[in-house]
Design an enzyme around this catalytic site. Structure first.
Site, PDB file in Angstrom:
ATOM      1  N   HIS A 249       0.771  -1.059   0.100  1.00  0.00           N
ATOM      2  CA  HIS A 249      -0.014   0.052   0.180  1.00  0.00           C
ATOM      3  C   HIS A 249       0.954   1.209  -0.095  1.00  0.00           C
ATOM      4  CE1 HIS A 249      -3.001   2.675   1.107  1.00  0.00           C
ATOM      5  NE2 HIS A 249      -3.908   1.917   0.775  1.00  0.00           N
ATOM      6  N   GLU A 313      -7.837  -5.369  -0.242  1.00  0.00           N
ATOM      7  CA  GLU A 313      -8.409  -6.036  -1.445  1.00  0.00           C
ATOM      8  C   GLU A 313      -8.316  -7.635  -0.944  1.00  0.00           C
ATOM      9  OE1 GLU A 313      -9.944  -4.048  -2.749  1.00  0.00           O
ATOM     10  OE2 GLU A 313      -9.195  -3.504  -4.518  1.00  0.00           O
TER      11      GLU A 313
HETATM   12  N1  ACO Z   1       4.013  -7.452  -4.619  1.00  0.00           N
HETATM   13  C1  ACO Z   1       5.371  -7.639  -4.945  1.00  0.00           C
HETATM   14  N2  ACO Z   1       6.097  -6.420  -4.995  1.00  0.00           N
HETATM   15  C2  ACO Z   1       5.475  -5.325  -4.434  1.00  0.00           C
HETATM   16  C3  ACO Z   1       4.074  -5.372  -4.079  1.00  0.00           C
HETATM   17  C4  ACO Z   1       3.461  -6.476  -4.251  1.00  0.00           C
HETATM   18  N3  ACO Z   1       2.148  -6.487  -4.006  1.00  0.00           N
HETATM   19  N4  ACO Z   1       3.798  -4.069  -3.775  1.00  0.00           N
HETATM   20  C5  ACO Z   1       5.095  -3.235  -3.900  1.00  0.00           C
HETATM   21  N5  ACO Z   1       6.007  -4.078  -4.307  1.00  0.00           N
HETATM   22  C6  ACO Z   1       7.412  -3.787  -4.388  1.00  0.00           C
HETATM   23  C7  ACO Z   1       7.550  -3.090  -5.958  1.00  0.00           C
HETATM   24  O1  ACO Z   1       7.689  -3.964  -7.057  1.00  0.00           O
HETATM   25  C8  ACO Z   1       8.510  -2.102  -5.632  1.00  0.00           C
HETATM   26  O2  ACO Z   1       9.930  -2.516  -6.022  1.00  0.00           O
HETATM   27  P1  ACO Z   1      10.962  -1.768  -6.665  1.00  0.00           P
HETATM   28  O3  ACO Z   1      11.265  -0.780  -5.428  1.00  0.00           O
HETATM   29  O4  ACO Z   1      12.089  -2.925  -6.728  1.00  0.00           O
HETATM   30  O5  ACO Z   1      10.644  -1.262  -7.786  1.00  0.00           O
HETATM   31  C9  ACO Z   1       8.590  -1.595  -4.102  1.00  0.00           C
HETATM   32  O6  ACO Z   1       7.798  -2.763  -3.598  1.00  0.00           O
HETATM   33  C10 ACO Z   1       7.560  -0.383  -4.017  1.00  0.00           C
HETATM   34  O7  ACO Z   1       6.514  -0.447  -4.852  1.00  0.00           O
HETATM   35  P2  ACO Z   1       5.655   0.863  -5.295  1.00  0.00           P
HETATM   36  O8  ACO Z   1       5.001   0.440  -6.489  1.00  0.00           O
HETATM   37  O9  ACO Z   1       6.506   2.144  -5.462  1.00  0.00           O
HETATM   38  O10 ACO Z   1       4.699   1.239  -4.295  1.00  0.00           O
HETATM   39  P3  ACO Z   1       3.335   2.013  -4.438  1.00  0.00           P
HETATM   40  O11 ACO Z   1       3.461   2.507  -2.807  1.00  0.00           O
HETATM   41  O12 ACO Z   1       3.433   3.024  -5.368  1.00  0.00           O
HETATM   42  O13 ACO Z   1       2.431   0.650  -4.587  1.00  0.00           O
HETATM   43  C11 ACO Z   1       0.575  -0.614  -4.531  1.00  0.00           C
HETATM   44  C12 ACO Z   1       1.065   0.373  -3.999  1.00  0.00           C
HETATM   45  C13 ACO Z   1       0.326  -0.047  -6.097  1.00  0.00           C
HETATM   46  C14 ACO Z   1      -0.708  -0.799  -4.008  1.00  0.00           C
HETATM   47  C15 ACO Z   1       1.559  -1.830  -4.771  1.00  0.00           C
HETATM   48  O14 ACO Z   1       1.716  -2.323  -3.584  1.00  0.00           O
HETATM   49  C16 ACO Z   1       0.929  -3.087  -5.521  1.00  0.00           C
HETATM   50  O15 ACO Z   1       1.113  -2.767  -6.849  1.00  0.00           O
HETATM   51  N6  ACO Z   1       0.088  -3.776  -4.935  1.00  0.00           N
HETATM   52  C17 ACO Z   1      -0.692  -4.970  -5.451  1.00  0.00           C
HETATM   53  C18 ACO Z   1      -1.756  -4.395  -6.325  1.00  0.00           C
HETATM   54  C19 ACO Z   1      -2.942  -4.287  -5.234  1.00  0.00           C
HETATM   55  O16 ACO Z   1      -3.010  -5.155  -4.155  1.00  0.00           O
HETATM   56  N7  ACO Z   1      -3.579  -3.271  -5.220  1.00  0.00           N
HETATM   57  C20 ACO Z   1      -4.524  -2.733  -4.410  1.00  0.00           C
HETATM   58  C21 ACO Z   1      -4.208  -1.631  -3.505  1.00  0.00           C
HETATM   59  S1  ACO Z   1      -5.409  -1.159  -2.074  1.00  0.00           S
HETATM   60  C22 ACO Z   1      -6.499  -0.158  -2.917  1.00  0.00           C
HETATM   61  O17 ACO Z   1      -6.185   0.546  -3.996  1.00  0.00           O
HETATM   62  C23 ACO Z   1      -8.024  -0.091  -2.533  1.00  0.00           C
END
Ligand code: ACO
Length: 373
Positions: A249, A313
């Site tokens: 998140h 989620e």
């Molecule tokens: N699985 C694997 N790796 C992850 C995940 C995940 N679920 N979430 C973050 N990471 C990793 C990213 O790949 C990134 O790695 P890097 O630095 O090597 O590129 C690092 O952790 C940081 O991720 P960001 O995308 O910069 O973090 P951000 O805060 O933008 O992401 C997000 C938040 C989009 C929710 C992300 O955690 C994600 O994609 N989760 C999976 C999708 C999901 O569950 N979405 C629902 C969110 S809740 C809602 O919106 C109601």
């Protein structure tokens, strides 16, 4: 100057609506902790709390009846449309967007109520259309959650199911300046109208990094199949560079408090149920808990510097499946709850905000006489 492409830490609005404390894992809605609302009050009561001061007091006082009337009004518009192939052909979230786009735009309370009512009526009709069934009219005496289940299934849901859906709708009511709510505020800031703001928000919600994640969460559970296979599957998935849906998140650095609210709702649904359905919910929960444990462990190993926790989620997927929603329609149900937050934020933006217009940093080529010729 380099761009802050994800707008982390950028504050663009003062709001009285909700506080998301990512360090403490707290969600406060208009002065109430999430746990004081989710599972403790009806969706209609939560709406009254959220919308106080943002709709007329008379409307607010009669909100349950006014919302039921708005469902009926929206249903009448649907009757004229139900032969339309849109309902059947498009994925549910796109059908919902197409139907919402046919509602009149405006900034008045009638428009606001219609928009809050519409996702429930439309989502149920879309689910039925996908099964080849005609839409079912709302029942004015029911609450929003119970009526959604009834319109979708064609029969009354039992009280524990209606209560579980109500807990879900309250849990997702509002959540600070998430991507869809921000989209709503941007559009509201141009004074385009509430329907336009809601359609923009829904389009943002659709994405798998936001509200489109719960369908893929179930795909993941299905692909894993058995609790003892979770760890190996997750390791392979992460090694391929994929993201695990339902984890991570932007704001929360500890567990998302909404995940706990939904887990509790699922546990009470499980204990109230009986027969084959209860047994399959129990089996799903067992699998989900094993997947959650393995995922958290693997994410800790993969990103020790960044706390990646279970988000809303993950248990949304299990709960909505247990309630009989089709997985491609989960994001529509999210919109049923979140639309109220979009409307409240759009109204707040109109009252207290200005046109939202950030800047971009040009990194393209400089014009030369040769290019201009
Ligand atoms: N699985 C694997 N790796 C992850 C995940 C995940 N679920 N979430 C973050 N990471 C990793 C990213 O790949 C990134 O790695 P890097 O630095 O090597 O590129 C690092 O952790 C940081 O991720 P960001 O995308 O910069 O973090 P951000 O805060 O933008 O992401 C997000 C938040 C989009 C929710 C992300 O955690 C994600 O994609 N989760 C999976 C999708 C999901 O569950 N979405 C629902 C969110 S809740 C809602 O919106 C109601």
């Amino acid at each position: 100057m380099s761009a802050n492409t994800g707008l982390e830490g950028v504050v663009v609005a003062d709001t009285v609506l909700s506080l998301v404390d990512g360090e403490a894992g707290r969600l406060v809605i208009r002065g109430f902790e999430l746990r004081e609302l989710a599972g403790a009050c009806s969706y209609e009561r939560a709406l009254q709390i959220l919308l106080a001061g943002f709709v007329d007091e008379g409307v607010l006082a009669e909100l349950p009846a006014r919302l039921a009337a708005a469902r009926s009004e929206v249903f009448c518009s649907l009757q004229a449309l139900h032969e339309d192939q849109t309902l059947r052909v498009l994925p549910p979230i796109e059908a919902l967007r197409a139907l919402l786009a046919r509602l009149p735009d405006g900034d008045d309370d009638a428009t606001a109520l219609r928009l809050i009512a519409a996702p429930a009526v439309f989502s149920a009709a879309i689910a039925r259309a996908h099964r080849g069934q005609a839409p079912l009219a709302p029942a004015p005496g029911l609450g929003h959650a119970a009526d959604l289940l009834r319109m979708m299934r064609g029969e009354d849901a039992d009280a524990s199911e209606a209560a579980a859906l109500e807990t879900y709708l309250v849990t997702v009511l509002d959540h600070g300046l998430n991507a869809s709510t921000f989209a709503a505020r941007v559009v509201a800031s141009t004074r385009a109208g509430l329907s336009s703001a809601v359609i923009a928000a829904l389009s943002a919600l659709k994405g798998p990094l936001h509200g489109g994640a719960p369908g893929p969460v179930l795909d993941m559970l299905d692909a894993i199949g058995r609790p003892e296979l979770a760890s190996a599957w997750i390791d392979r998935e992460l090694a391929s560079g994929a993201r695990l849906m339902g984890f991570g998140h932007r704001i929360y650095r500890v567990r998302d408090p909404r995940a706990d609210a939904l887990r509790t709702a699922l546990q009470s649904l499980e204990s109230a149920g009986s027969g084959a359905r209860a047994a399959s919910t129990q089996a799903r929960m067992k699998l989900a808990e094993a997947v959650e444990r393995s995922a958290l462990e693997a994410l800790r190993r993969l990103k020790p510097e960044r706390t990646l926790q279970t988000n809303v989620e993950f248990y949304t997927a299990v709960l909505l499946e247990a309630l009989g929603f089709a997985r491609d329609g989960f994001t529509c149900v999210f919109a049923v709850g979140r639309v109220a937050g979009w409307i409240a934020h759009a109204r707040e933006q109109l009252r207290t905000g200005r046109l939202i217009r950030p800047q971009s940093h040009y990194v393209g080529p400089s014009p030369t006489p040769r290019q201009a010729a």
